[in-house]
Design a protein around this motif. Sequence first.
Motif, mmCIF file in Angstrom:
data_model
loop_
_atom_site.group_PDB
_atom_site.id
_atom_site.type_symbol
_atom_site.label_atom_id
_atom_site.label_comp_id
_atom_site.label_asym_id
_atom_site.label_seq_id
_atom_site.Cartn_x
_atom_site.Cartn_y
_atom_site.Cartn_z
ATOM 1 N N ASP A 63 -3.686 4.459 8.246
ATOM 2 C CA ASP A 63 -3.585 3.296 7.027
ATOM 3 C C ASP A 63 -2.074 3.431 6.763
ATOM 4 O O ASP A 63 -1.507 4.231 5.986
ATOM 5 C CB ASP A 63 -4.462 3.574 5.978
ATOM 6 C CG ASP A 63 -4.248 2.344 4.959
ATOM 7 O OD1 ASP A 63 -3.398 1.529 5.277
ATOM 8 O OD2 ASP A 63 -4.978 2.448 3.961
ATOM 9 N N VAL A 64 -1.307 2.521 7.374
ATOM 10 C CA VAL A 64 0.236 2.545 6.931
ATOM 11 C C VAL A 64 0.510 1.425 6.182
ATOM 12 O O VAL A 64 1.772 1.051 6.197
ATOM 13 C CB VAL A 64 1.058 2.414 8.382
ATOM 14 C CG1 VAL A 64 0.695 3.845 9.078
ATOM 15 C CG2 VAL A 64 0.654 1.205 9.324
ATOM 16 N N MET A 65 -0.576 0.912 5.520
ATOM 17 C CA MET A 65 -0.133 -0.253 4.664
ATOM 18 C C MET A 65 0.563 0.045 3.378
ATOM 19 O O MET A 65 0.239 1.137 3.161
ATOM 20 C CB MET A 65 -1.528 -1.116 4.240
ATOM 21 C CG MET A 65 -2.389 -1.581 5.330
ATOM 22 S SD MET A 65 -3.988 -2.406 4.719
ATOM 23 C CE MET A 65 -3.104 -3.792 3.751
ATOM 24 N N LYS A 66 1.222 -0.937 2.855
ATOM 25 C CA LYS A 66 2.158 -0.443 1.740
ATOM 26 C C LYS A 66 1.167 -0.172 0.512
ATOM 27 O O LYS A 66 0.291 -0.820 0.431
ATOM 28 C CB LYS A 66 2.772 -1.741 1.175
ATOM 29 C CG LYS A 66 4.014 -1.478 0.298
ATOM 30 C CD LYS A 66 4.628 -2.966 0.042
ATOM 31 C CE LYS A 66 5.780 -2.432 -0.920
ATOM 32 N NZ LYS A 66 6.761 -3.684 -0.910
ATOM 33 N N GLY A 67 1.443 0.951 0.019
ATOM 34 C CA GLY A 67 0.917 1.385 -1.161
ATOM 35 C C GLY A 67 0.055 2.546 -1.043
ATOM 36 O O GLY A 67 -0.448 3.075 -2.004
ATOM 37 N N CYS A 104 -2.099 8.222 -2.334
ATOM 38 C CA CYS A 104 -2.507 9.373 -2.014
ATOM 39 C C CYS A 104 -1.710 10.301 -3.269
ATOM 40 O O CYS A 104 -2.494 11.169 -3.684
ATOM 41 C CB CYS A 104 -1.633 9.853 -0.643
ATOM 42 S SG CYS A 104 -2.393 9.125 0.617
ATOM 43 N N PHE A 105 -0.572 10.022 -3.500
ATOM 44 C CA PHE A 105 0.240 10.903 -4.662
ATOM 45 C C PHE A 105 -0.549 10.501 -5.990
ATOM 46 O O PHE A 105 -0.645 11.691 -6.937
ATOM 47 C CB PHE A 105 1.519 10.435 -4.787
ATOM 48 C CG PHE A 105 2.480 11.191 -3.670
ATOM 49 C CD1 PHE A 105 2.683 12.395 -3.715
ATOM 50 C CD2 PHE A 105 3.121 10.314 -2.655
ATOM 51 C CE1 PHE A 105 3.647 13.066 -2.796
ATOM 52 C CE2 PHE A 105 3.783 10.919 -1.764
ATOM 53 C CZ PHE A 105 4.041 12.373 -1.826
ATOM 54 N N SER A 106 -0.930 9.573 -6.177
ATOM 55 C CA SER A 106 -1.692 9.189 -7.607
ATOM 56 C C SER A 106 -3.133 10.055 -7.805
ATOM 57 O O SER A 106 -3.582 10.373 -8.663
ATOM 58 C CB SER A 106 -1.867 7.669 -7.603
ATOM 59 O OG SER A 106 -2.884 7.329 -7.101
ATOM 60 N N ALA A 107 -3.514 10.334 -6.515
ATOM 61 C CA ALA A 107 -4.833 10.745 -6.561
ATOM 62 C C ALA A 107 -4.615 12.401 -6.563
ATOM 63 O O ALA A 107 -5.808 13.246 -6.990
ATOM 64 C CB ALA A 107 -5.569 10.599 -5.145
ATOM 65 N N GLY A 108 -3.469 12.786 -6.417
ATOM 66 C CA GLY A 108 -3.199 14.248 -6.424
ATOM 67 C C GLY A 108 -2.558 14.914 -5.401
ATOM 68 O O GLY A 108 -2.697 16.212 -5.176
ATOM 69 N N MET A 109 -2.821 14.239 -4.045
ATOM 70 C CA MET A 109 -2.183 14.671 -3.024
ATOM 71 C C MET A 109 -0.638 15.103 -2.911
ATOM 72 O O MET A 109 -0.114 14.667 -3.668
ATOM 73 C CB MET A 109 -2.492 13.694 -1.869
ATOM 74 C CG MET A 109 -4.049 13.493 -1.487
ATOM 75 S SD MET A 109 -4.093 11.957 -0.162
ATOM 76 C CE MET A 109 -5.929 11.784 -0.526
ATOM 77 N N ASP A 110 -0.447 16.042 -1.858
ATOM 78 C CA ASP A 110 0.887 16.787 -2.192
ATOM 79 C C ASP A 110 1.635 15.817 -1.179
ATOM 80 O O ASP A 110 2.914 15.806 -1.346
ATOM 81 C CB ASP A 110 0.985 18.221 -1.665
ATOM 82 C CG ASP A 110 0.310 18.969 -2.585
ATOM 83 O OD1 ASP A 110 0.692 19.223 -3.694
ATOM 84 O OD2 ASP A 110 -0.946 19.388 -2.521
ATOM 85 N N ASP A 111 1.124 15.124 -0.044
ATOM 86 C CA ASP A 111 2.116 14.554 0.773
ATOM 87 C C ASP A 111 1.206 13.572 1.748
ATOM 88 O O ASP A 111 0.001 13.847 1.625
ATOM 89 C CB ASP A 111 2.890 15.348 1.715
ATOM 90 C CG ASP A 111 4.109 14.703 2.209
ATOM 91 O OD1 ASP A 111 4.373 13.488 2.236
ATOM 92 O OD2 ASP A 111 5.008 15.687 2.518
ATOM 93 N N TYR A 112 1.861 12.812 2.527
ATOM 94 C CA TYR A 112 1.027 11.662 3.390
ATOM 95 C C TYR A 112 1.869 11.808 4.686
ATOM 96 O O TYR A 112 2.827 11.636 4.967
ATOM 97 C CB TYR A 112 1.021 10.425 2.581
ATOM 98 C CG TYR A 112 0.846 9.065 3.604
ATOM 99 C CD1 TYR A 112 2.121 8.681 4.218
ATOM 100 C CD2 TYR A 112 -0.229 8.845 3.482
ATOM 101 C CE1 TYR A 112 1.756 7.469 5.021
ATOM 102 C CE2 TYR A 112 -0.548 7.608 4.282
ATOM 103 C CZ TYR A 112 0.492 6.835 4.760
ATOM 104 O OH TYR A 112 -0.019 5.928 5.665
ATOM 105 N N ILE A 113 0.974 11.881 5.897
ATOM 106 C CA ILE A 113 1.357 11.814 7.345
ATOM 107 C C ILE A 113 0.738 10.551 7.888
ATOM 108 O O ILE A 113 -0.576 10.840 7.912
ATOM 109 C CB ILE A 113 1.167 13.178 7.977
ATOM 110 C CG1 ILE A 113 1.911 14.480 7.199
ATOM 111 C CG2 ILE A 113 1.908 13.038 9.336
ATOM 112 C CD1 ILE A 113 1.429 15.654 7.968
ATOM 113 N N PRO A 114 1.267 9.653 8.340
ATOM 114 C CA PRO A 114 0.678 8.528 9.118
ATOM 115 C C PRO A 114 0.381 9.263 10.680
ATOM 116 O O PRO A 114 1.296 9.948 11.266
ATOM 117 C CB PRO A 114 1.576 7.622 9.130
ATOM 118 C CG PRO A 114 3.004 8.181 9.035
ATOM 119 C CD PRO A 114 2.830 9.478 8.274
ATOM 120 N N LYS A 115 -0.904 8.535 11.217
ATOM 121 C CA LYS A 115 -1.347 8.920 12.623
ATOM 122 C C LYS A 115 -0.112 7.862 13.316
ATOM 123 O O LYS A 115 0.040 6.845 12.748
ATOM 124 C CB LYS A 115 -2.695 8.583 12.879
ATOM 125 C CG LYS A 115 -3.422 9.619 12.135
ATOM 126 C CD LYS A 115 -4.958 9.101 12.577
ATOM 127 C CE LYS A 115 -5.946 10.361 11.756
ATOM 128 N NZ LYS A 115 -7.277 9.847 11.833
#
Length: 93
Positions: free
Chosen positions: A52-56, A61-72
């Motif tokens: 999922d590379v959609m804007k937002g 991810c960050f608001s849920a508490g994740m540390d980072d995000y990597i797109p496939k």
Amino acid sequence: MDGYEATRRIREWEVENCDLCQATQETEPKMECETVRACPHCHLPIVAVTADVMKGTHELCFSAGMDDYIPKVLLTAIFHGFISCTLLWHGKY
């Protein structure tokens, strides 16, 4: 349960099982995920890997508490570099 909910539950578990977070929660009942991130005692790094590379999505991810995000699609060299940086940041490497 999706990754956002799983992350929220993990962050809640960290707060419930950390003496430092419990002490803070007694003085400030409404504790946010950002306080949990600052807790040096109990923090599992969580990174979203998603197509999922959609804007937002990054912000979700960050608001849920994740540390980072990597797109496939994930390249091995990029993934290895990311993991190395994450381990260095957490003092585990």
